[in-house]
Design an enzyme around this catalytic site. Structure first.
Site, mmCIF file in Angstrom:
data_model
loop_
_atom_site.group_PDB
_atom_site.id
_atom_site.type_symbol
_atom_site.label_atom_id
_atom_site.label_comp_id
_atom_site.label_asym_id
_atom_site.label_seq_id
_atom_site.Cartn_x
_atom_site.Cartn_y
_atom_site.Cartn_z
ATOM 1 C CE LYS A 128 -14.022 -122.215 -42.460
ATOM 2 N NZ LYS A 128 -12.946 -121.285 -42.795
ATOM 3 C CB ILE A 129 -21.213 -119.727 -37.885
ATOM 4 C CG1 ILE A 129 -19.881 -119.348 -37.242
ATOM 5 C CG2 ILE A 129 -22.371 -119.286 -37.000
ATOM 6 C CD1 ILE A 129 -19.707 -117.867 -36.972
#
Length: 156
Positions: free
Chosen positions: A111-112
């Site tokens: 997600k990052i």
């Protein structure tokens, strides 16, 4: 410019809107699925996304899940992690807080981005956000151009 509030119904504002609607025979319709679809479209069209989390909770989780929606929209084999991340929070990671996860956990889920520039500021947002905004203004940081969201709600 659109404003999304995924936790609106689960707040004092949601209670007030519901009571107002009841007392004034007005129908309030919140379509969180439509909001999520639009957020996913913004992520898909942006090509590269970044986040500033002020607090956490449902809004943080929602913007994290946009990366999943972009990936799935690309067939499920092209991760779309946020390129930069900043979080202002009072939650502590040792208690399982941070309203969802640490950046390291978000990286493990894709997600990052692992190489993302990222920073966490453990402070109340009413203190940290004005200081951050002032510092950016003082350094002359400007947004290149406001994005055009005219296509939202039109289906184009």
């Amino acid at each position: 410019m659109p404003v999304f509030s995924p936790g609106l119904a689960d707040s004092g504002y949601g209670v007030a809107a519901t009571l107002y609607a009841r007392e004034h025979d007005h129908t309030v319709v919140l379509d969180q699925f439509a909001d999520f679809r639009e957020l996913a479209q913004i992520g898909e069209r942006a090509g590269k996304t970044s986040v500033i989390y002020v607090g956490g909770g449902v809004p943080k989780d929602t913007i994290q899940l946009v990366t999943v929606m972009v990936d799935l929209g690309r067939g499920g084999d092209q991760l779309a992690p946020h390129a930069y991340a900043v979080q202002i929070t009072t939650d502590s990671p040792q208690w399982g807080g941070l309203s969802g996860c640490t950046f390291e956990e978000a990286i493990s889920w894709g997600k990052i981005d692992e190489g993302a520039a990222r920073a966490v500021c453990y402070c109340d947002a009413t203190i940290a956000l004005p200081i951050l905004a002032h510092a950016l203004l003082e350094r002359g940081v400007e947004r290149p151009a406001a994005p055009n969201f005219g296509w939202l709600k039109t289906g184009d």
